[in-house]
Design a protein around this motif. Structure first.
Motif, mmCIF file in Angstrom:
data_model
loop_
_atom_site.group_PDB
_atom_site.id
_atom_site.type_symbol
_atom_site.label_atom_id
_atom_site.label_comp_id
_atom_site.label_asym_id
_atom_site.label_seq_id
_atom_site.Cartn_x
_atom_site.Cartn_y
_atom_site.Cartn_z
ATOM 1 N N VAL A 20 14.123 -9.727 39.474
ATOM 2 C CA VAL A 20 13.371 -9.672 38.221
ATOM 3 C C VAL A 20 13.817 -8.470 37.386
ATOM 4 C CG1 VAL A 20 11.072 -9.276 37.245
ATOM 5 C CG2 VAL A 20 11.378 -10.955 39.064
ATOM 6 N N GLU A 21 13.989 -7.341 38.032
ATOM 7 C CA GLU A 21 14.415 -6.130 37.327
ATOM 8 C C GLU A 21 15.804 -6.297 36.720
ATOM 9 O OE1 GLU A 21 13.813 -2.450 35.797
ATOM 10 O OE2 GLU A 21 12.384 -3.352 37.207
ATOM 11 N N GLU A 23 17.749 -9.349 36.356
ATOM 12 C CA GLU A 23 18.129 -10.575 35.651
ATOM 13 C C GLU A 23 17.100 -11.073 34.641
ATOM 14 O OE1 GLU A 23 21.044 -11.785 35.973
ATOM 15 O OE2 GLU A 23 21.780 -10.958 37.864
ATOM 16 N N VAL A 24 15.828 -10.765 34.849
ATOM 17 C CA VAL A 24 14.786 -11.416 34.058
ATOM 18 C C VAL A 24 14.213 -10.495 32.982
ATOM 19 C CG1 VAL A 24 12.702 -12.836 34.131
ATOM 20 C CG2 VAL A 24 14.204 -12.739 36.132
ATOM 21 N N ILE A 25 13.781 -9.314 33.357
ATOM 22 C CA ILE A 25 13.167 -8.414 32.381
ATOM 23 C C ILE A 25 14.080 -8.131 31.189
ATOM 24 C CG2 ILE A 25 12.386 -6.026 32.045
ATOM 25 C CD1 ILE A 25 10.910 -6.202 34.690
ATOM 26 N N PRO A 26 15.386 -7.938 31.384
ATOM 27 C CA PRO A 26 16.243 -7.686 30.210
ATOM 28 C C PRO A 26 16.207 -8.798 29.156
ATOM 29 C CG PRO A 26 17.387 -7.051 32.209
ATOM 30 C CD PRO A 26 16.144 -7.762 32.640
ATOM 31 N N LEU A 27 15.883 -10.028 29.568
ATOM 32 C CA LEU A 27 15.833 -11.144 28.615
ATOM 33 C C LEU A 27 14.668 -11.020 27.640
ATOM 34 C CD1 LEU A 27 16.581 -14.109 31.059
ATOM 35 C CD2 LEU A 27 18.182 -13.030 29.467
ATOM 36 N N GLU A 28 13.639 -10.292 28.020
ATOM 37 C CA GLU A 28 12.443 -10.186 27.175
ATOM 38 C C GLU A 28 12.716 -9.440 25.868
ATOM 39 O OE1 GLU A 28 9.283 -9.774 30.939
ATOM 40 O OE2 GLU A 28 9.752 -8.054 29.648
ATOM 41 N N ALA A 29 13.690 -8.550 25.895
ATOM 42 C CA ALA A 29 13.898 -7.663 24.745
ATOM 43 C C ALA A 29 14.538 -8.349 23.550
ATOM 44 C CB ALA A 29 14.765 -6.471 25.168
ATOM 45 N N ASP A 30 15.211 -9.472 23.767
ATOM 46 C CA ASP A 30 15.932 -10.166 22.693
ATOM 47 C C ASP A 30 15.108 -11.352 22.210
ATOM 48 O OD1 ASP A 30 17.672 -11.422 20.981
ATOM 49 O OD2 ASP A 30 19.365 -11.451 22.381
ATOM 50 N N ARG A 31 14.619 -11.301 20.972
ATOM 51 C CA ARG A 31 13.783 -12.380 20.451
ATOM 52 C C ARG A 31 14.540 -13.699 20.360
ATOM 53 N NH1 ARG A 31 8.831 -11.190 21.406
ATOM 54 N NH2 ARG A 31 8.337 -13.019 20.139
ATOM 55 N N ALA A 32 15.864 -13.659 20.370
ATOM 56 C CA ALA A 32 16.647 -14.896 20.350
ATOM 57 C C ALA A 32 16.470 -15.692 21.635
ATOM 58 C CB ALA A 32 18.124 -14.587 20.125
ATOM 59 N N ASN A 33 15.946 -15.080 22.683
ATOM 60 C CA ASN A 33 15.729 -15.778 23.955
ATOM 61 C C ASN A 33 14.407 -16.544 23.996
ATOM 62 O OD1 ASN A 33 18.153 -14.888 25.121
ATOM 63 N ND2 ASN A 33 17.211 -12.951 25.768
ATOM 64 N N GLU A 81 3.433 -12.393 42.821
ATOM 65 C CA GLU A 81 3.078 -11.130 42.175
ATOM 66 C C GLU A 81 4.321 -10.427 41.645
ATOM 67 O OE1 GLU A 81 1.575 -6.880 43.813
ATOM 68 O OE2 GLU A 81 0.258 -8.585 44.311
ATOM 69 N N GLU A 82 5.371 -10.402 42.460
ATOM 70 C CA GLU A 82 6.624 -9.792 42.008
ATOM 71 C C GLU A 82 7.292 -10.626 40.927
ATOM 72 O OE1 GLU A 82 7.622 -6.896 42.642
ATOM 73 O OE2 GLU A 82 6.426 -6.321 44.380
ATOM 74 N N ALA A 83 7.200 -11.950 41.048
ATOM 75 C CA ALA A 83 7.836 -12.832 40.066
ATOM 76 C C ALA A 83 7.284 -12.591 38.671
ATOM 77 C CB ALA A 83 7.651 -14.294 40.462
ATOM 78 N N GLY A 89 9.303 -14.668 34.638
ATOM 79 C CA GLY A 89 9.625 -14.712 36.049
ATOM 80 C C GLY A 89 9.248 -15.988 36.783
ATOM 81 N N PRO A 90 7.986 -16.454 36.677
ATOM 82 C CA PRO A 90 7.623 -17.663 37.416
ATOM 83 C C PRO A 90 8.488 -18.876 37.080
ATOM 84 C CG PRO A 90 5.662 -16.503 36.716
ATOM 85 C CD PRO A 90 6.815 -15.812 36.052
ATOM 86 N N LEU A 91 8.855 -19.034 35.819
ATOM 87 C CA LEU A 91 9.737 -20.142 35.449
ATOM 88 C C LEU A 91 11.108 -19.991 36.092
ATOM 89 C CD1 LEU A 91 8.822 -20.584 31.684
ATOM 90 C CD2 LEU A 91 8.625 -22.347 33.446
ATOM 91 N N ALA A 92 11.570 -18.759 36.219
ATOM 92 C CA ALA A 92 12.890 -18.532 36.807
ATOM 93 C C ALA A 92 12.963 -19.028 38.243
ATOM 94 C CB ALA A 92 13.239 -17.042 36.745
ATOM 95 N N PHE A 93 11.863 -18.898 38.977
ATOM 96 C CA PHE A 93 11.848 -19.245 40.401
ATOM 97 C C PHE A 93 11.189 -20.592 40.695
ATOM 98 C CE2 PHE A 93 11.453 -14.525 40.151
ATOM 99 C CZ PHE A 93 12.715 -14.213 40.637
#
Length: 400
Positions: A20-21, A23-33, A81-83, A89-93
Motif C-alpha cells: 500500500v505504501e 504502490e497504492v498511496i502514491p496514486l492518490e496524489a494525482d487527480r488524473a487517477n 485494516e492495512e489495505a 486499497g480494498p479495490l486493489a486487493f
C-alpha cells in the motif's frame, strides 16, 4: 487471552502495508487517477490489481483453490485494516464492498462447483463486478426487509417473474452479476427469496445513478426497476423463502468487514494529521507541542484501539462458529462513530489544508458519513444490543 497474530498472518499484514505504501498511496496524489465519481479509474485499477496478484495479495477472503488466500476471519481483520490505509486499497486487493460480501455469501450458499464457476469465479478473478439488490424506496424495505419488501418474484412454472423497484443499490453501475432479494409469498418469516441474474437479461433497467455527497464506491448507488425480469428456478439461491436467511449470512460478516476497512481509514486520518502538526508552527512551537492538540490525537487513538478490539473479538467469534450478532453491532456502532471523529479531527488539525483536496482527508470526511447508515443505521444496531441485553441480562457481558 492472547491477541498475538499468528506469524504467517502478521507477515502478510506487513506485506500488505508495504504494498500500500509503495504502490497504492502514491496514486492518490494525482487527480488524473480519479474517475468522475472520485474513485480510482478502471484504467488505473487494472494494472494495480495485476501487481497485487503477482505479489500474492489477492482475494484474502476466498479459498486458495479458487485463487484466494483462504484466511480466517481474524486474518481478514488484519489484512483489511492495512489495505484501507489508502482509499484505493480494498479495490486493489479485491476486498472492497460490495464484491467482498457477495463473494463471501456465494461461496457459502452455492451448491455446486459448476455454479461457483459461473457466478462466483469471475468476481474472484476481478473480471467482473457484482451488486446486492435489496433496499427499496418508501414504503418498501429498508432496515426491515422481511416486513416491508414490495418487489415480487412470481413463480410461473420453472421461472420467477420479477416486478418492483429498488434503490441505493451499491455498485450497480457497471456490475455484471446481481444478487436480488424479492418477495415470493406473504409469509411473515419465510416470504422472501434470493436470486441471481446477469446484467444482459431483459426485464430490468437502471433508472439513475443517485448523486450523493460522495465520494462513491465503484459503481455508485443506483435506482433499479424490474418489469418482467425472468429468472430460471435454478438461479434461485437456497430454498424458496430463505431470502432473509441469505441476507443474514451475507450482512453479518459484511458489516464487520466494513469495520475492518474503516479502522484503516481512521488510522490514516491520524497519520496525516500527525505528520502535519509535527511540522506546522504556531505561537513559537509546533502544533504537536500544544497540549490541546495532543489531547485530540490521544483521544482518537484510544477510540481507534477500542474499535480494533471490538472488531477483532467479533472476527474471532465468527471463526469459532458464532453468529456474533451483538458483537458485530457493537463494532459497527463504535467504528462508524470513530471514523467520523478521526476524519473530523484530521481536518481540524490540518486546517485549510485538511479542508482542501491537497490530502485525502476531505475525501474520507465525506465518505465517513455513510458509515452510520450502510448495512443498518446505528440506531438499528443499538436496538439489537438492547434486545440482547433484555434477553441475556448479566450474561450479556460473558467471556465466552
Amino acid at each position: 487471552m492472547d491477541f498475538t497474530l499468528p506469524p504467517e498472518i502478521d507477515a502478510l499484514r506487513l506485506k500488505v502495508r508495504a504494498f500500500v505504501e509503495r504502490e497504492v498511496i502514491p496514486l492518490e496524489a494525482d487527480r488524473a487517477n480519479y474517475d468522475a465519481h472520485e474513485n480510482i479509474r478502471l484504467e488505473v485499477l487494472a494494472p494495480l490489481r495485476e501487481k497485487a496478484k503477482a505479489a500474492g495479495l489477492w482475494a484474502p477472503q476466498m479459498p486458495k483453490e479458487r485463487g484466494g488466500l483462504g484466511l480466517p476471519m481474524v486474518g481478514w481483520a488484519a489484512f483489511y485494516e492495512e489495505a484501507n490505509r489508502s482509499i484505493f486499497g480494498p479495490l486493489a486487493f479485491n476486498c472492497a464492498a460490495p464484491d467482498d460480501g457477495n463473494m463471501n455469501v456465494l461461496n457459502k450458499v452455492l451448491k455446486t462447483e459448476a455454479q461457483k464457476d459461473q457466478w462466483l469465479q469471475p468476481i474472484i478473478d476481478g473480471r467482473i463486478r457484482s451488486s446486492f439488490v435489496m433496499t427499496e424506496p418508501h414504503p418498501g424495505s429498508g432496515s426491515d426487509p422481511g416486513g416491508m419488501m414490495l418487489t415480487r418474484a412470481e413463480k410461473r412454472g420453472g421461472t420467477y417473474v420479477v416486478h418492483g423497484r429498488k434503490w441505493f443499490i451499491s455498485g450497480a453501475d457497471g456490475a455484471t452479476h446481481f444478487i436480488l432479494v424479492a418477495r415470493t409469498s406473504d409469509d411473515p418469516r419465510n416470504g422472501l427469496s434470493a436470486f441471481l441474474f446477469h446484467k444482459d437479461q431483459p426485464g430490468w433497467r437502471i433508472i439513475r445513478r443517485i448523486s450523493t455527497m460522495g465520494p462513491d464506491e465503484l459503481g455508485g448507488t443506483c435506482e433499479l426497476e424490474f418489469d418482467g425480469l425472468e429468472i430460471p428456478e435454478e438461479n434461485r439461491l437456497m430454498a424458496e423463502g430463505d431470502g432473509l436467511r441469505l441476507t443474514q449470512i451475507r450482512l453479518g460478516p459484511a458489516r464487520l468487514t466494513h469495520c475492518m476497512r474503516w479502522t484503516g481509514l481512521a488510522k490514516r486520518c491520524l497519520e496525516i494529521a500527525q505528520a502535519y502538526v509535527k511540522e506546522r508552527k504556531a505561537f513559537g512551537s509546533t502544533l504537536a507541542e500544544h497540549e490541546s492538540v495532543q489531547i485530540m490525537l490521544g483521544e482518537v487513538a484510544a477510540e481507534i484501539e477500542k474499535g480494533r478490539l471490538l472488531t477483532m473479538h467479533a472476527a474471532w467469534k465468527l471463526d469459532q462458529g458464532s453468529k456474533a450478532q451483538k458483537d458485530i453491532s457493537m463494532a459497527k456502532i463504535h467504528v462508524a462513530d470513530t471514523l467520523n471523529r478521526a476524519a473530523d479531527v484530521g481536518v481540524q488539525l490540518c486546517g485549510a489544508r485538511g479542508y482542501s483536496k491537497d490530502t485525502v482527508l476531505e475525501w474520507i470526511y465525506r465518505y465517513a458519513r455513510c458509515a452510520k447508515l450502510v448495512d443498518g443505521a446505528s440506531e438499528v444496531h443499538k436496538m439489537v444490543l438492547a434486545r440482547s441485553l433484555a434477553k441475556e441480562g448479566n450474561d450479556f457481558w460473558g467471556w465466552g
